[in-house]
Design a protein around this motif. Structure first.
Motif, PDB file in Angstrom:
ATOM      1  N   ALA A 183      29.351 -25.939  -8.793  1.00  0.00           N
ATOM      2  CA  ALA A 183      29.750 -24.552  -9.015  1.00  0.00           C
ATOM      3  C   ALA A 183      30.522 -24.011  -7.807  1.00  0.00           C
ATOM      4  N   LEU A 206      34.098 -25.820  -7.828  1.00  0.00           N
ATOM      5  CA  LEU A 206      34.942 -25.591  -8.996  1.00  0.00           C
ATOM      6  C   LEU A 206      35.311 -24.126  -9.197  1.00  0.00           C
ATOM      7  N   GLU A 207      34.565 -23.230  -8.613  1.00  0.00           N
ATOM      8  CA  GLU A 207      34.874 -21.808  -8.792  1.00  0.00           C
ATOM      9  C   GLU A 207      35.728 -21.274  -7.686  1.00  0.00           C
TER      10      GLU A 207
END
Length: 81
Positions: free
Chosen positions: A77, A80-81
């Motif tokens: 997370a 990828l964010e």
């Protein structure tokens, strides 16, 4: 001329073969994601059943599950964010 008529059967007018290829590829990728998720869930269910049958506490098993997935998903997370 006949080739063009045949190609219109398979492709919408104004689209090219690359769009058709990538739309088919996207569908295959979606199906593969569903299959992988189903296999993972089935594997986890089998492992839970085996672990509980051998005497492992269900609370400990759930705690291990949360620890494992947290350590796996938090970095994903974050990157990828």
């Amino acid at each position: 001329r006949e080739e063009r008529e045949l190609s219109n059967i398979y492709y919408e007018e104004g689209s090219n073969s690359n769009e058709h290829y990538y739309s088919r590829r996207r569908r295959r990728v979606k199906v593969m994601k569903v299959v992988v998720c189903t296999v993972v869930v089935a594997g986890m269910t089998i492992l839970y059943k085996i672990s509980v049958d051998q005497g492992m506490s269900l609370r400990v098993l759930i705690a291990y599950r949360y620890i494992f997935w947290s350590t796996l998903l938090c970095p994903l997370a974050f990157f990828l964010e």
